[in-house]
Every structure is written in structure tokens, then in C-alpha cells.
Design a protein around this motif. Structure first.
Motif, short mmCIF file in Angstrom:
data_model
loop_
_atom_site.label_atom_id
_atom_site.label_comp_id
_atom_site.label_asym_id
_atom_site.label_seq_id
_atom_site.Cartn_x
_atom_site.Cartn_y
_atom_site.Cartn_z
N ARG A 409 0.83 -1.20 0.00
CA ARG A 409 0.00 0.00 0.00
C ARG A 409 0.87 1.26 0.00
O ARG A 409 0.53 2.26 -0.64
N GLU A 416 -6.55 -2.64 -4.52
CA GLU A 416 -6.79 -3.50 -3.36
C GLU A 416 -6.92 -4.97 -3.75
O GLU A 416 -6.44 -5.85 -3.04
N HIS A 420 -4.41 -7.85 -2.29
CA HIS A 420 -4.90 -9.03 -1.59
C HIS A 420 -4.35 -10.30 -2.24
O HIS A 420 -3.91 -11.23 -1.54
#
Length: 579
Positions: A409, A416, A420
Motif C-alpha cells: 500500500r 486493493e 490481496h
């Protein structure tokens, strides 16, 4: 067989069950399952096994420490004739300290930080005797002196934080000895201690056993420690006995495959060197910096006369004092030394978590030692660190997946969903189930948490990782797995590693070159074959002489040799400077 009346400890069919869970979903975990053994006065036995094998649970059962915890204890335990399971609370209090005493792994959790060490020992003595305050204080000084604490009268007034790790462990042993117990139970008493301090503690336990005739029950995951210290060994796994017998017999000719695997995982300072220094590194193998260097041996990172000072009141202390070294791409440089030698401070400077006070630090040809945070930003991802204690470096309120995702990040180059997916890939890469993304650090074992720390370091796609004591508190098989993982990642990704440790055997196993630190300086560096095969500095030879060996006969000979050295007699003089 020894007569029943002569036995100090008799354990017959011991079982210990713990209940986990709540709300109707309780599970029973059997921590100890049908264990039996005996110990005669003056003898020593080691319970050996990995974390979770039930060793410490057995030790606690000998003193009735599971009473009132909800644990269910079955079988029979007798200590010095006392039936521990059937004893009254008053009988248990009389047993603990006066007849049998325990030395725990972490002295800081056993010593009250607000009270002087001598006062705490005196209080234990008064609880079990009719001694007055003056006599109790005198006894505290006496036992502190006996365990090798220099200037015991003065140090008895010190608080635990004013002692080094080894001195705190000596203070715990002194507390245990205050009432002259017949049995000493030592639960991992040398874990995470320097090899020289570990050798001193083991020698001390041996001397005390010879002098007092007390029995010793030693709990350890380190097979080498068992070889140094006991007459018999009992190997445990999943709460059960795997095999037992005389220590020389079990270590030389283990019958069970698990025992053989446990021994195979123990790093050694003897035997062949498995890693070789790449030919391109031979020009820098001694750690010296040549006037001219070809492009193929250009170091990834280079420190020249690096220094770091800290203020202590009005004094300035140099934690790192004029260190010069290089690390080449794909190379592992091991850094060894005792607590207080400056290893961790040096490692933090190499990745610029600490600013050097002086000297030059060059990364990929660019001077970064004096660089501002803005100037460092392009290099932050490439310089990563794996810390000694993953518990303190992982946020307990965030899932491990989120902790691993932080560097991704910060980089801001993935959305996102991609983050993940990348985290799941990294967890799997370090040997963890990616479906545990949302689990918290306390739900992982020590070795698993260390794998999470490695995954987080890899997320930034680094070129150099500094590993600060990454396996110091792990059992030997988990330690071997983490070391093998780092070696595998290094081969696949071309990483350079700086491996900081006090365990010389582990450093030998993983390193291409080794630097030995003492008092902030490098006293010796070279290839593994040079440093371990023909150490030039007396300090290096002292460190190597303290490393445990798996042969009890050789261990006894080394103990006698250490006892013959003048500096080995007081045992703790060196630690005063560290405290």
C-alpha cells in the motif's frame, strides 16, 4: 533398579488436559499423555522436544502449578516423598522453594521490576525459614556471590533492569538456591543467551549439582544443551515419550526416527562447510576494501568507518565504532557477537533505520549514510529488515495479511484486489496457508510469526534483507525450516542477506562470510572456512569454545578446559560491562 525410597522424583502415567474454547464449543487438549520417569538425588535428566511437546507442562506438574488453573491432572507425581496431586495447599507451599525450586526461561517475568534483587531473594528465604531481615539479606548476598555475581553486596541493591540477561538468570538461580532445595527445575534457562553466557550458566548448574548433591530437571529444546548438562535424556513429542536413556546413548545411537530428525536439525560448528564463496567475491573475502575493484565485484552495500553514538546522561557511548564491511549481490554476510557488541545497531544503520553518527554508507554506488528521508525514499523498498521478535513488530490488532500488505500500500502501485492476491501469494511462498490472511498474530506459532515477518519484508521486493536474530528463540526443527526458507528465497530472488545472530553454529550454516563483533568493532572477518577453521582473534576462539557439542564426553572436556581459564572462575565479570 533404584529403590523407591531413594528416588527424588517419581512420575507415573502423568496426564495433563487443558480445556480450550467457550460457549459450548470447548475442546480438550491433552498436553501430557501417560508420561513416566524417575530421578535419583544428585542426578540430572533433560526433557527435550519442540515447542508444544509438553516439556514445560511436565515441569509445572512437579510443583503442582496446574492446581486451580482448570487443568485436569492424572497419574502420580511424587517429589521427595510428597504426593503432589494429593498434597494440601500448605504442603505444596512447603514443597515449593524449600524442597524443589524452579528457574524459569524469562527472568524479567519472574523478577519484580520495582524491588532490589537482593530483597526479592531475602523475601523467598524468609517465607520458608524463621530468619530475620538481617539474616535473610546476608543469605541473599551469599547466594548471589555463589552464582558468580561480582560485588554481590552492592549488586544485591540493584533492580532487575540494571542486570544483563545472563546476570538476571544467575539471580533467579540464586533465588532458587536460597533455601537449599533438593531438586532444581530449570525451564529453558539459557534460551536466547549468548553462547559464552550460556556456557557459564550450564557450568554453574553442573558445579552446584556436584557441590550440593541436588537433582536437576532440565527443560530444553536445544539438544546440545542437554549433552552439556545431564546424565539422562527423555525425548518428548505431542506429550508422549519418544525415547529415553543415558544421554550419550540416546545422542549417539537414537532409536526413533523423530530423535534422529531432531539431531539432524541441530546446526554444527564442525563438519564440512556447505556454502562456498562465489569466485567473484574472493577479492573481498577478507572484508578489506581494495583500491580498485572490477565491476563484477562491486558491492551492493558498503560501510566505511561507520560509527553510531548514543547519549547516556552526560556520557557518549559508541555502540558501533569504525566498522567497515561489504555485502555483494546474492551474498550472505553473517555477523556474530555477544549482547552489547553492536550487531543490532549496525544492522539498523545498514537499512537506515538508524542514522550513522559518522562514516560512509554506500548502496548501489550512492552515498545514503547522510541522505535525507526524501533522498532515501527510492531505496526504502530495497532495504528491508526481519526482526528478532515478530510479536513486537506485528500489530496485534491487525491481521497478518494486513501487516504484510503495508509495504504494498505504501508503494501505491497496486489496487486493493491486486494487493490481496499478492499477499496470499507471499503467505503461500513462505509456507503459510493463504486462507489465514485474516488471522491475528497470537493465532500463529513463533516460527509461523517469523514467516509472516519474512513475507512482509519480501512484499517490498528488496535487494537486501537484514535478519536480526531471526531464529534465536525457536526450537531446532523450526529454526532449520526458517533458515532453509531464507536460503531458498535467496537462491530464487538473488537476495543479499545480512544474518545477525549470537548462535555461531547457525551463522556458519547460512553464511558465505562472517564478521565477528565485540564492543562495537569488528575483531575478525573472512570466509566461513577462515573464521571457523583458523580463527585469528582470541575472542573468536573464546566464542567457538563455548558452543555446545553433541558428544557428552567432549562437552565434559570443554567444561574442564573452561574452568581452567582464569576469566571463567567468576563467570560474570564480562557481563558487568553489558549490564
Amino acid at each position: 533398579m533404584t529403590e523407591r525410597t531413594e528416588l527424588l522424583v517419581e512420575v507415573d502415567g502423568l496426564t495433563v488436559d487443558f480445556t480450550a474454547g467457550a460457549g459450548g464449543a470447548e475442546d480438550t487438549v491433552r498436553a501430557v499423555d501417560g508420561l513416566s520417569f524417575a530421578l535419583a538425588p544428585g542426578r540430572a535428566i533433560a526433557l527435550v522436544g519442540e515447542s508444544g511437546s509438553g516439556k514445560s507442562t511436565v515441569a509445572g506438574a512437579l510443583l503442582g502449578l496446574h492446581r486451580g488453573t482448570g487443568a485436569r491432572v492424572g497419574g502420580s507425581v511424587r517429589v521427595a516423598g510428597t504426593d503432589v496431586g494429593g498434597a494440601t495447599d500448605r504442603e505444596l507451599r512447603a514443597l515449593r522453594g524449600a524442597v524443589a525450586a524452579m528457574v524459569f526461561q524469562d527472568p524479567l517475568s519472574s523478577l519484580d521490576p520495582y524491588y532490589a534483587v537482593g530483597d526479592q531473594i531475602a523475601e523467598v528465604y524468609r517465607v520458608h525459614t524463621d530468619a530475620g531481615r538481617r539474616a535473610a539479606r546476608a543469605r541473599a548476598v551469599e547466594v548471589l556471590d555463589r552464582v558468580g555475581i561480582p560485588d554481590a553486596v552492592r549488586r544485591a541493591r540493584s533492580r532487575p533492569h540494571e542486570f544483563s540477561g545472563g546476570m538476571r538468570q544467575r539471580a533467579l538461580i540464586a533465588m532458587a538456591l536460597a533455601c537449599e532445595p533438593r531438586l532444581l527445575i530449570a525451564d529453558e534457562p539459557t534460551t536466547a543467551l549468548d553462547v559464552t553466557v550460556q556456557a557459564q550458566i550450564l557450568d554453574l548448574l553442573h558445579e552446584l549439582r556436584q557441590e550440593t548433591g541436588m537433582g536437576l530437571l532440565l527443560v530444553t529444546h536445544d539438544v546440545g544443551v542437554a549433552a552439556e548438562s545431564v546424565d539422562e535424556v527423555l525425548v518428548m513429542r505431542h506429550g508422549r515419550e519418544v525415547e529415553s536413556g543415558p544421554v550419550a546413548e540416546v545422542l549417539a545411537t537414537p532409536r526413533d526416527a523423530y530423535t534422529r530428525a531432531l539431531l539432524a536439525a541441530v546446526p554444527r560448528v564442525d563438519g564440512p562447510v556447505t556454502r562456498t564463496v562465489p569466485a567473484a567475491l574472493s577479492a573481498t573475502a577478507t572484508g578489506t576494501v581494495p583500491a580498485e575493484r572490477s565491476a563484477e565485484v562491486e558491492p551492493l552495500i558498503e560501510a566505511v568507518d561507520l560509527r553510531r553514538e548514543f547519549r547516556r546522561g552526560r556520557q557518549t557511548v559508541a555502540a558501533v565504532d569504525g566498522v567497515s564491511l561489504t555485502v555483494a549481490p546474492g551474498e550472505t554476510l553473517g555477523i556474530v557477537g555477544e549482547s552489547g557488541s553492536g550487531k543490532t545497531t549496525l544492522g539498523r544503520m545498514l537499512v537506515r533505520l538508524l542514522d550513522p553518527s559518522a562514516g560512509r554508507l554506500t548502496y548501489r554506488g550512492t552515498e545514503i549514510g547522510a541522505a535525507s528521508e526524501k533522498e532515501l525514499r527510492p531505496y526504502r523498498r530495497e532495504l528491508q529488515m526481519v526482526f528478532q521478535d515478530p510479536v513486537s513488530s506485528l500489530n496485534p490488532r491487525r491481521s497478518v495479511g494486513e501487516s504484510v500488505a503495508d509495504p504494498l500500500r505504501t508503494a501505491g502501485v497496486l489496487d486493493e484486489n491486486a494487493i490481496h492476491a499478492r499477499v496470499r501469494e507471499l503467505l503461500e511462498r513462505v509456507g503459510l496457508d493463504p486462507d489465514r490472511y485474516d488471522r491475528y498474530p497470537h493465532e500463529f506459532s513463533g516460527g509461523q510469526r517469523q514467516r509472516v515477518g519474512i513475507a512482509r519484508a519480501l512484499a517490498a521486493e528488496p535487494r537486501l534483507i537484514v535478519c536480526d536474530e531471526p531464529v534465536s528463540a525457536l526450537d531446532v526443527t523450526t529454526q532449520a525450516q526458517v533458515v532453509a526458507l531464507l536460503a531458498e528465497l535467496q537462491r530464487e530472488l538473488g537476495l543479499a542477506l545480512v544474518f545477525i545472530a549470537h548462535d555461531l553454529a547457525v551463522v556458519r550454516q547460512v553464511s558465505d562470510r562472517v564478521a565477528v563483533m565485540r564492543a562495537g568493532r569488528i575483531v575478525e572477518q573472512g570466509t566461513v572456512a577462515q573464521v571457523y577453521g583458523a580463527p585469528a582473534d582470541p575472542y573468536t576462539r573464546q566464542l567457538l569454545a563455548a558452543v555446545p557439542v553433541l558428544d557428552p564426553v567432549a562437552a565434559a572436556a570443554r567444561r574442564e578446559a573452561r574452568a581452567a581459564l582464569p576469566e571463567a572462575v567468576p563467570g560474570a565479570a564480562r557481563e558487568v560491562a553489558v549490564a
